[in-house]
Design a protein around this motif. Structure first.
Motif, PDB file in Angstrom:
ATOM      1  N   GLY A  78       0.785  -1.228   0.000  1.00 13.12           N
ATOM      2  CA  GLY A  78       0.000   0.000   0.000  1.00 13.12           C
ATOM      3  C   GLY A  78       0.811   1.268   0.000  1.00 13.12           C
ATOM      4  N   ALA A  79       2.141   1.155  -0.149  1.00 13.60           N
ATOM      5  CA  ALA A  79       2.975   2.347  -0.315  1.00 13.60           C
ATOM      6  C   ALA A  79       2.930   2.778  -1.782  1.00 13.60           C
ATOM      7  CB  ALA A  79       4.405   2.072   0.130  1.00 13.60           C
ATOM      8  N   VAL A  80       3.511   3.927  -2.078  1.00 13.55           N
ATOM      9  CA  VAL A  80       3.396   4.521  -3.421  1.00 13.55           C
ATOM     10  C   VAL A  80       4.785   4.649  -4.046  1.00 13.55           C
ATOM     11  CG1 VAL A  80       2.525   6.463  -4.761  1.00 13.55           C
ATOM     12  CG2 VAL A  80       1.406   5.829  -2.602  1.00 13.55           C
ATOM     13  N   PRO A  81       5.110   3.833  -5.039  1.00 14.64           N
ATOM     14  CA  PRO A  81       6.411   3.968  -5.696  1.00 14.64           C
ATOM     15  C   PRO A  81       6.478   5.235  -6.532  1.00 14.64           C
ATOM     16  CG  PRO A  81       5.077   2.334  -6.836  1.00 14.64           C
ATOM     17  CD  PRO A  81       4.302   2.736  -5.613  1.00 14.64           C
ATOM     18  N   VAL A  82       7.648   5.856  -6.523  1.00 15.84           N
ATOM     19  CA  VAL A  82       7.893   7.062  -7.313  1.00 15.84           C
ATOM     20  C   VAL A  82       9.156   6.817  -8.141  1.00 15.84           C
ATOM     21  CG1 VAL A  82       8.203   9.565  -7.284  1.00 15.84           C
ATOM     22  CG2 VAL A  82       6.952   8.438  -5.413  1.00 15.84           C
ATOM     23  N   PRO A  83       9.035   6.272  -9.355  1.00 16.78           N
ATOM     24  CA  PRO A  83      10.233   6.005 -10.171  1.00 16.78           C
ATOM     25  C   PRO A  83      10.899   7.304 -10.612  1.00 16.78           C
ATOM     26  CG  PRO A  83       8.321   4.731 -10.931  1.00 16.78           C
ATOM     27  CD  PRO A  83       7.811   5.772 -10.000  1.00 16.78           C
ATOM     28  N   LEU A  84      12.198   7.416 -10.311  1.00 16.92           N
ATOM     29  CA  LEU A  84      12.990   8.565 -10.732  1.00 16.92           C
ATOM     30  C   LEU A  84      14.129   8.096 -11.630  1.00 16.92           C
ATOM     31  CD1 LEU A  84      13.332  10.483  -7.324  1.00 16.92           C
ATOM     32  CD2 LEU A  84      11.532  10.705  -9.042  1.00 16.92           C
ATOM     33  N   TYR A  85      14.589   8.965 -12.499  1.00 17.39           N
ATOM     34  CA  TYR A  85      15.639   8.520 -13.408  1.00 17.39           C
ATOM     35  C   TYR A  85      16.985   8.470 -12.694  1.00 17.39           C
ATOM     36  CZ  TYR A  85      16.548  13.568 -14.115  1.00 17.39           C
ATOM     37  OH  TYR A  85      16.819  14.909 -13.949  1.00 17.39           O
ATOM     38  N   PRO A  86      17.769   7.400 -12.928  1.00 19.24           N
ATOM     39  CA  PRO A  86      19.098   7.303 -12.324  1.00 19.24           C
ATOM     40  C   PRO A  86      20.079   8.222 -13.026  1.00 19.24           C
ATOM     41  CG  PRO A  86      18.664   5.391 -13.700  1.00 19.24           C
ATOM     42  CD  PRO A  86      17.409   6.209 -13.696  1.00 19.24           C
ATOM     43  N   PRO A  87      21.195   8.550 -12.386  1.00 22.02           N
ATOM     44  CA  PRO A  87      22.182   9.432 -13.022  1.00 22.02           C
ATOM     45  C   PRO A  87      22.830   8.744 -14.212  1.00 22.02           C
ATOM     46  CG  PRO A  87      23.053   8.515 -10.975  1.00 22.02           C
ATOM     47  CD  PRO A  87      21.607   8.135 -11.025  1.00 22.02           C
ATOM     48  N   VAL A  88      22.903   9.456 -15.329  1.00 22.10           N
ATOM     49  CA  VAL A  88      23.505   8.880 -16.532  1.00 22.10           C
ATOM     50  C   VAL A  88      24.627   9.746 -17.094  1.00 22.10           C
ATOM     51  CG1 VAL A  88      21.488   7.558 -17.230  1.00 22.10           C
ATOM     52  CG2 VAL A  88      21.672   9.946 -17.929  1.00 22.10           C
TER      53      VAL A  88
END
Length: 285
Positions: A78-88
């Protein structure tokens, strides 16, 4: 069924899988039953780390099984994932740190999941915006989660806008909304072909074309999904086409530049013996 975890649980008995392909065309499959078990263990790890229902959890991970562990682990509890871009791009780290701090603030992130490759870089982020770190390597080391899952109108994820013209903005999407999007995609495809789908995706999993259009669609359909990291595709675009041939892929989306990149850089020798006739849906976004 009205939530993504419910579809993951149903698809666990389908015999289908996510298959990760590396730059040397080595493959590692994870059946949906294995993905479900790993996600349940990840949910327990996150809860032990202090994550609660409704908390936003930032995921800074490459295309990998660890990303799916964290993604589905958050949703199961029931938590909320927040996908962020990794450093490239190491040459623009100040900009990356500034943007990541702003995004963590925008969602009031309760935790941040990352792997060992980016933890050193994210140390600068955490110095400015203290956030508990959860090691991706530790996610599946706990007992399976058995608590209550989310409801249809609970947030399934928070997605940030691209930030191309203005600062990235967070958008909350419920399970009901995400599943409506997935069902609309599948319904359109079924008007042309109603058989079992096999997908291939090199798109970043922090954008909706890769995450909603591919990862989530694979468990709703359900069907096998071949996953290639975007950086591998950019370096070796033939990996995508050869995976389509090898797995008799029926559906694979990409933005316009990807088709141009293949036309310009893929050689006849790299496509020797490739049969792309199974590719029914070559979507262009």
């Amino acid at each position: 069924m009205s939530t993504l975890p419910a579809f993951l649980e149903r698809s666990a008995g389908s015999g289908r899988a996510y298959l990760f392909v590396d730059g040397r065309e080595r493959e590692e499959p994870f059946g949906f039953d294995t993905v479900l078990d790993r996600a349940r263990r990840a949910a327990t790890t996150l809860r032990t780390a202090g994550v609660g229902r409704g908390d936003r959890v930032a995921l800074v991970l490459p295309t990998s099984i660890a990303f799916l562990d964290a993604l589905y682990g958050c949703q199961l509890m029931g938590a909320v994932p927040v996908p962020l871009y990794p450093p490239v791009r190491l040459g623009r780290m100040d900009e990356y740190v500034d943007r990541t701090v702003a995004m963590l603030d925008a969602v009031d992130a309760a935790a941040l999941v990352c792997d060992k490759r980016v933890r050193r870089i994210l140390g600068r982020v955490v110095e400015r915006r203290p956030t508990p770190l959860v090691r991706a390597e530790d996610l599946t080391g706990s007992e399976p989660f058995t608590g209550e899952g989310p409801g249809a109108d609970d947030l399934a994820m928070v997605q940030f806008s691209s930030g191309t013209t203005v600062a990235p903005k967070p958008v909350g999407l419920t399970h009901r909304q995400v599943l409506a999007n997935v069902q609309a995609i599948l319904a359109r495809m079924r008007t042309v072909y109603d058989g079992p789908q096999v997908g291939a995706c090199w798109l970043p999993l922090y954008h909706d074309m890769g995450l909603i259009g591919c990862v989530f669609s694979a468990i709703v359909a359900p069907g096998d999904l071949v996953l290639i990291a975007p950086e591998q595709f950019l370096a070796k675009p033939h990996l995508w086409l050869r995976a389509i041939h090898r797995h008799r892929v029926t559906v694979s989306p990409a933005p316009n530049f990807a088709y141009a990149l293949c036309a310009e850089r893929v050689t006849d020798a790299q496509l020797d013996g490739c049969d792309l006739s199974s590719w029914t849906f070559a979507l262009n976004g």
